[in-house]
Enzyme design. Structure first.
Site, PDB file in Angstrom:
ATOM      1  N   MET A  18      85.484 -16.076  53.963  1.00 45.15           N
ATOM      2  CA  MET A  18      86.558 -17.100  53.390  1.00 45.15           C
ATOM      3  C   MET A  18      87.046 -16.930  52.094  1.00 45.15           C
ATOM      4  O   MET A  18      86.507 -16.322  51.339  1.00 45.15           O
ATOM      5  CB  MET A  18      85.561 -18.602  53.054  1.00 45.15           C
ATOM      6  CG  MET A  18      85.085 -19.366  54.478  1.00 45.15           C
ATOM      7  SD  MET A  18      86.328 -19.927  55.758  1.00 45.15           S
ATOM      8  CE  MET A  18      87.478 -20.909  54.637  1.00 45.15           C
TER       9      MET A  18
ATOM     10  N   HIS B 108      92.594 -21.180  65.988  1.00 43.43           N
ATOM     11  CA  HIS B 108      91.741 -21.172  65.492  1.00 43.43           C
ATOM     12  C   HIS B 108      91.403 -22.954  65.129  1.00 43.43           C
ATOM     13  O   HIS B 108      92.363 -23.622  64.888  1.00 43.43           O
ATOM     14  CB  HIS B 108      91.878 -20.738  63.934  1.00 43.43           C
ATOM     15  CG  HIS B 108      90.793 -20.615  62.909  1.00 43.43           C
ATOM     16  ND1 HIS B 108      89.974 -19.898  62.921  1.00 43.43           N
ATOM     17  CD2 HIS B 108      90.737 -21.618  62.099  1.00 43.43           C
ATOM     18  CE1 HIS B 108      89.044 -20.136  62.005  1.00 43.43           C
ATOM     19  NE2 HIS B 108      89.455 -21.241  61.394  1.00 43.43           N
TER      20      HIS B 108
ATOM     21  N   HIS C 113      85.683 -22.566  64.300  1.00 43.88           N
ATOM     22  CA  HIS C 113      85.100 -22.161  63.318  1.00 43.88           C
ATOM     23  C   HIS C 113      84.116 -23.616  62.660  1.00 43.88           C
ATOM     24  O   HIS C 113      84.514 -24.453  62.431  1.00 43.88           O
ATOM     25  CB  HIS C 113      86.057 -21.869  62.083  1.00 43.88           C
ATOM     26  CG  HIS C 113      85.599 -21.827  60.567  1.00 43.88           C
ATOM     27  ND1 HIS C 113      86.521 -21.754  59.463  1.00 43.88           N
ATOM     28  CD2 HIS C 113      84.387 -21.467  59.929  1.00 43.88           C
ATOM     29  CE1 HIS C 113      85.723 -21.626  58.470  1.00 43.88           C
ATOM     30  NE2 HIS C 113      84.591 -21.434  58.644  1.00 43.88           N
TER      31      HIS C 113
ATOM     32  N   SER D 158      95.418 -21.906  62.543  1.00 43.57           N
ATOM     33  CA  SER D 158      94.707 -23.068  62.640  1.00 43.57           C
ATOM     34  C   SER D 158      95.396 -24.262  62.640  1.00 43.57           C
ATOM     35  O   SER D 158      96.282 -24.800  61.910  1.00 43.57           O
ATOM     36  CB  SER D 158      93.969 -22.975  61.075  1.00 43.57           C
ATOM     37  OG  SER D 158      93.504 -24.208  60.611  1.00 43.57           O
TER      38      SER D 158
ATOM     39  N   ASP E 137      90.238 -16.057  56.152  1.00 43.88           N
ATOM     40  CA  ASP E 137      90.811 -17.406  56.404  1.00 43.88           C
ATOM     41  C   ASP E 137      90.811 -18.126  54.975  1.00 43.88           C
ATOM     42  O   ASP E 137      89.832 -18.273  54.367  1.00 43.88           O
ATOM     43  CB  ASP E 137      89.551 -18.400  57.426  1.00 43.88           C
ATOM     44  CG  ASP E 137      89.704 -19.655  57.689  1.00 43.88           C
ATOM     45  OD1 ASP E 137      91.050 -20.153  57.153  1.00 43.88           O
ATOM     46  OD2 ASP E 137      88.986 -20.329  58.186  1.00 43.88           O
TER      47      ASP E 137
ATOM     48  N   ASP F  19      89.241 -25.746  63.223  1.00 45.35           N
ATOM     49  CA  ASP F  19      88.130 -26.187  62.294  1.00 45.35           C
ATOM     50  C   ASP F  19      87.451 -27.268  62.562  1.00 45.35           C
ATOM     51  O   ASP F  19      88.062 -28.472  62.328  1.00 45.35           O
ATOM     52  CB  ASP F  19      89.245 -26.223  60.861  1.00 45.35           C
ATOM     53  CG  ASP F  19      89.567 -24.707  60.361  1.00 45.35           C
ATOM     54  OD1 ASP F  19      88.930 -23.956  60.223  1.00 45.35           O
ATOM     55  OD2 ASP F  19      90.905 -24.623  60.184  1.00 45.35           O
TER      56      ASP F  19
ATOM     57  N   MET G 141      84.676 -29.872  61.252  1.00 47.26           N
ATOM     58  CA  MET G 141      84.150 -29.944  59.847  1.00 47.26           C
ATOM     59  C   MET G 141      83.301 -31.190  59.880  1.00 47.26           C
ATOM     60  O   MET G 141      83.701 -32.145  60.433  1.00 47.26           O
ATOM     61  CB  MET G 141      85.210 -30.214  58.863  1.00 47.26           C
ATOM     62  CG  MET G 141      86.173 -29.051  58.630  1.00 47.26           C
ATOM     63  SD  MET G 141      87.016 -29.295  57.041  1.00 47.26           S
ATOM     64  CE  MET G 141      88.324 -27.961  57.493  1.00 47.26           C
TER      65      MET G 141
ATOM     66  N   MET H  87      82.270 -25.457  60.512  1.00 48.21           N
ATOM     67  CA  MET H  87      81.863 -25.980  59.011  1.00 48.21           C
ATOM     68  C   MET H  87      80.793 -27.213  59.116  1.00 48.21           C
ATOM     69  O   MET H  87      81.229 -28.275  58.745  1.00 48.21           O
ATOM     70  CB  MET H  87      83.048 -26.184  58.197  1.00 48.21           C
ATOM     71  CG  MET H  87      83.692 -24.673  57.820  1.00 48.21           C
ATOM     72  SD  MET H  87      85.564 -24.913  57.509  1.00 48.21           S
ATOM     73  CE  MET H  87      86.086 -25.140  59.038  1.00 48.21           C
TER      74      MET H  87
HETATM   75  C1  DX5 Z   1      89.616 -24.182  55.507  1.00 52.17           C
HETATM   76  C2  DX5 Z   1      89.758 -23.877  57.059  1.00 52.17           C
HETATM   77  C3  DX5 Z   1      91.122 -23.006  57.094  1.00 52.17           C
HETATM   78  C4  DX5 Z   1      92.233 -23.643  56.944  1.00 52.17           C
HETATM   79  C5  DX5 Z   1      93.307 -22.560  56.483  1.00 52.17           C
HETATM   80  O1  DX5 Z   1      88.423 -24.915  55.415  1.00 52.17           O
HETATM   81  O2  DX5 Z   1      88.496 -23.167  57.190  1.00 52.17           O
HETATM   82  O3  DX5 Z   1      91.125 -22.439  58.701  1.00 52.17           O
HETATM   83  O4  DX5 Z   1      92.823 -24.375  57.959  1.00 52.17           O
HETATM   84  O5  DX5 Z   1      94.667 -23.297  56.162  1.00 52.17           O
HETATM   85  P1  DX5 Z   1      95.582 -22.471  55.209  1.00 52.17           P
HETATM   86  O6  DX5 Z   1      95.867 -21.446  55.805  1.00 52.17           O
HETATM   87  O7  DX5 Z   1      96.574 -23.617  54.991  1.00 52.17           O
HETATM   88  O8  DX5 Z   1      94.720 -22.283  53.806  1.00 52.17           O
HETATM   89 ZN    ZN Z   2      88.799 -22.122  59.381  1.00 52.10          ZN
END
Ligand code: DX5
Ligand code: ZN
Length: 220
Positions: free
Chosen positions: A136, A32, A65, A7, A174, A34, A36, A67
């Site tokens: 998650m 990956h 991903h 990620s 994840d 993220d 948000m 969010m």
């Molecule tokens: C959290 C994200 C993850 C995050 C994981 O909301 O969806 O993808 O980057 O990070 P680590 O591996 O540090 O928990």
């Molecule tokens: Zn993620």
């Protein structure tokens, strides 16, 4: 086959191209991203321009991903930007079936993401339409959180749900994954492993990917 999906949330954005080259060297299959929106989760990260930039920088499959609220409004734009996998959260999509099909019709694999406190029963009807489920194992919003240990049991139950229906749906997990827990997670049925801080939080992300893969086959 186990796939590692670093990620970039924990990467150094001032040198993102080099960070991605490093995970390619380490043997990662997926990158990956993220996304948000500050509404569905209490944090704002990156969006379409960064996915486009990552697509220019690498041949790796880009896993977006989302969010975000109303993911159906944006999901296909992420496919157009270069994502080969796009996941939307079951908690916020009132037309999940429509969104999953739209992602697939646009040419990407469609995933359903599910939060730690959301029961697997929420996947009952939509599971058959998804290419993958993103389970998650932390509450979404931030990197570097602690793995929620009850996720192992949830993961086993999801594996059972998929296998008993003879579906081909893959399981991605994840949050909070590192070399101390990856073997147990893989044994419980996960096939795609997302890791941010365990890879980009180290001085050598290539080695971070290799270390995770090595740890995934260790006896537990
Ligand atoms: C959290 C994200 C993850 C995050 C994981 O909301 O969806 O993808 O980057 O990070 P680590 O591996 O540090 O928990
Ligand atoms: Zn993620």
């Amino acid at each position: 086959m186990l796939e590692i999906a670093p990620s970039i949330l924990s990467a150094d954005f001032t040198r993102l191209g080099a960070e991605i080259e490093s995970i390619v060297r380490g043997g990662a299959e997926i990158v990956h991203v993220d996304v948000m929106d500050g509404h569905f989760v209490p944090n704002i990260t990156v969006g379409l321009p960064v996915v486009k930039a990552v697509a220019r920088a690498t041949q790796l499959v880009i896993d977006a991903h989302l969010m975000i609220e109303e993911p159906g409004r944006y999901a296909t734009q992420f496919v157009d930007a270069g994502a080969g996998m796009v996941s939307v959260h079951v908690e916020v999509d009132r037309n999940l079936h429509r969104t999953l099909l739209a992602i697939q019709e646009r040419g990407a694999r469609a995933g359903i993401a599910i939060n730690p406190a959301t029961p697997l029963a929420a996947l009952e009807e939509a599971l058959q339409f998804a290419d993958f489920v993103l389970l998650m194992s932390v509450n979404p919003g931030f990197g570097g959180q602690k793995f929620i240990s009850s996720s192992i049991d949830k993961l086993r139950r999801l594996r059972e749900m998929i296998d008993s229906r003879r579906l081909k749906t893959r399981i991605e997990i994840d949050g909070g994954i590192d070399s101390t827990n990856i073997a147990e997670i893989v044994n419980a049925g996960a096939e795609i492993i997302v890791a941010g801080s365990a890879i980009f939080g180290t001085s050598d992300p290539a080695q971070g990917v290799r270390a995770l893969r090595d740890a995934s086959v260790q006896w537990v």
